[in-house]
Motif scaffolding. Structure first.
Motif, PDB file in Angstrom:
ATOM      1  N   ASN A 137      56.141  95.266  72.673  1.00 42.40           N
ATOM      2  CA  ASN A 137      55.972  96.791  72.231  1.00 42.40           C
ATOM      3  C   ASN A 137      56.013  97.751  73.354  1.00 42.40           C
ATOM      4  O   ASN A 137      56.005  97.454  74.597  1.00 42.40           O
ATOM      5  CB  ASN A 137      54.525  96.836  71.496  1.00 42.40           C
ATOM      6  N   HIS A 138      55.935  98.949  73.185  1.00 43.41           N
ATOM      7  CA  HIS A 138      56.173 100.091  74.252  1.00 43.41           C
ATOM      8  C   HIS A 138      55.015 100.081  75.261  1.00 43.41           C
ATOM      9  O   HIS A 138      55.322 100.181  76.423  1.00 43.41           O
ATOM     10  CB  HIS A 138      56.417 101.574  73.722  1.00 43.41           C
ATOM     11  N   LYS A 139      53.772  99.670  74.916  1.00 39.77           N
ATOM     12  CA  LYS A 139      52.753  99.620  75.709  1.00 39.77           C
ATOM     13  C   LYS A 139      52.810  98.566  76.803  1.00 39.77           C
ATOM     14  O   LYS A 139      52.806  98.685  77.881  1.00 39.77           O
ATOM     15  CB  LYS A 139      51.324  99.630  75.055  1.00 39.77           C
ATOM     16  N   VAL A 140      53.112  97.365  76.208  1.00 39.13           N
ATOM     17  CA  VAL A 140      53.345  96.321  77.178  1.00 39.13           C
ATOM     18  C   VAL A 140      54.626  96.573  77.958  1.00 39.13           C
ATOM     19  O   VAL A 140      54.500  96.121  79.142  1.00 39.13           O
ATOM     20  CB  VAL A 140      53.671  95.068  76.167  1.00 39.13           C
ATOM     21  N   CYS A 141      55.814  97.208  77.329  1.00 41.03           N
ATOM     22  CA  CYS A 141      56.763  97.329  78.202  1.00 41.03           C
ATOM     23  C   CYS A 141      56.277  98.217  79.433  1.00 41.03           C
ATOM     24  O   CYS A 141      56.693  97.763  80.727  1.00 41.03           O
ATOM     25  CB  CYS A 141      57.965  98.153  77.544  1.00 41.03           C
ATOM     26  N   VAL A 142      55.714  99.212  79.090  1.00 39.30           N
ATOM     27  CA  VAL A 142      55.175 100.035  80.228  1.00 39.30           C
ATOM     28  C   VAL A 142      54.201  99.369  81.286  1.00 39.30           C
ATOM     29  O   VAL A 142      54.424  99.782  82.629  1.00 39.30           O
ATOM     30  CB  VAL A 142      54.612 101.634  79.830  1.00 39.30           C
ATOM     31  N   GLN A 143      53.381  98.815  80.743  1.00 39.96           N
ATOM     32  CA  GLN A 143      52.411  97.872  81.642  1.00 39.96           C
ATOM     33  C   GLN A 143      53.325  96.870  82.670  1.00 39.96           C
ATOM     34  O   GLN A 143      52.923  96.646  83.740  1.00 39.96           O
ATOM     35  CB  GLN A 143      51.524  96.792  80.900  1.00 39.96           C
TER      36      GLN A 143
END
Length: 307
Positions: A137-143
């Motif tokens: 998900n987007h949050k994981v990708c940013v992290q």
């Protein structure tokens, strides 16, 4: 830093291509074209991965960040090298050399880690497709991107400090195209074994381990692909990974040769060549590899560029 005779080391001299003085302006033109190509090609990839609705997926999110990283990475090296070629002088202040080395280390490690993240993304997409939207998900990708950028910073700042705390008494001439650990250690006096060991440990952590993670991901990916029933399904799955594998091969192959091979008296010239591969050739070919082998990117470019 002080020499053995007590004089202060205020600058280094990058020898670069001084052994071929008649070709300095020609090399300036070649590398200027290369740098402009890197900025244009990777800049276009950033724009289309941010603006095209069909490319709003984790794979292209990572690709856009990788392209931005390529621009930063080459900008640490090429502008300075172009200035040296134009002026035919390689003088670089001590502090500037330290800053260049530090940023080169940090951005190089970020590139290694981001390539590993991109391999993990392909692993999840192919081996666990049903869970892909949930896992990536987007949050994981940013992290993952942020972690790639900052993970090595404390270690690499410390490593840079260790290198530049040495006494440079042999010479202030670096037989290289930019400030890097191997040529700096060559002109350092005293026992440099501890510093060399630190560099090899850092290379093991930030080059070898990400490479092993990439290798593990692709072993599992290939195993999964070979189990697919249809030939078209296999070809499509392989095509989504081939571009990344080519970039990994170029970057890791040349970088590992420079940093992991034993030192030798004949290594300086070949180090320059291999350094050019991972600092200029890979960033130039990155947009070409992803554009020519990816239908979605080609379609996005056609929409963006005027007919």
């Amino acid at each position: 830093m002080e020499r053995s005779n007590g004089t202060l080391m205020v600058e280094f001299i990058l020898l670069g291509f001084s052994d071929i003085p008649n070709f300095q302006r020609l090399l300036f033109g070649i590398f200027l074209i290369i740098y402009m190509s890197i900025l244009l090609g990777n800049g276009l990839l950033i724009v289309i991965t941010k603006t095209n609705p069909t490319l709003q997926t984790p794979m292209y999110f990572f690709l856009g960040n990788f392209s931005f990283l390529e621009i930063c990475y080459t900008s640490v090296i090429l502008p300075r090298m172009l200035m040296d070629l134009w002026t035919q002088k390689g003088n670089i202040p001590f502090l500037s050399c330290a800053v260049q080395t530090c940023f080169f280390f940090i951005l190089g490690v970020a590139e290694c880690l981001l390539l590993a993240v991109m391999a993990y993304d392909r692993y999840v997409a192919i081996c666990k497709p049903l869970y892909y939207p949930l896992i990536m998900n987007h949050k994981v990708c940013v992290q993952l991107v942020v972690a790639s950028w900052i993970t090595g910073i404390p270690v690499l700042v410390g490593l840079t400090y260790e290198i530049f705390s040495l006494n440079f008494c042999a010479s202030n001439k670096l037989n290289h195209i930019f400030c890097d650990a191997p040529p700096l250690l060559e002109v350092a006096c005293g026992n440099t074994y501890g510093k060399e060991l630190s560099i090899h440990v850092a290379a093991l952590l930030f080059i070898t381990i990400p490479f092993l993670l990439i290798l593990t991901s692709y072993v599992k990916i290939i195993t999964t692909i070979l189990k697919l029933p249809s030939t078209s399904g296999k070809a499509k799955a392989f095509s989504t990974c081939s571009s990344h594998l080519m970039v990994v091969g170029l970057f890791y192959g040349s970088g590992s040769i420079v940093y992991l091979r034993p030192k030798s008296n004949q290594s300086a010239k070949s180090d320059k060549v291999f350094s050019l591969v991972y600092t200029t050739v890979t960033p130039v070919f990155n947009p070409l590899i992803y554009s020519l082998r990816n239908k979605d990117v080609i379609d996005a470019l056609k929409k963006l560029l005027p007919k």
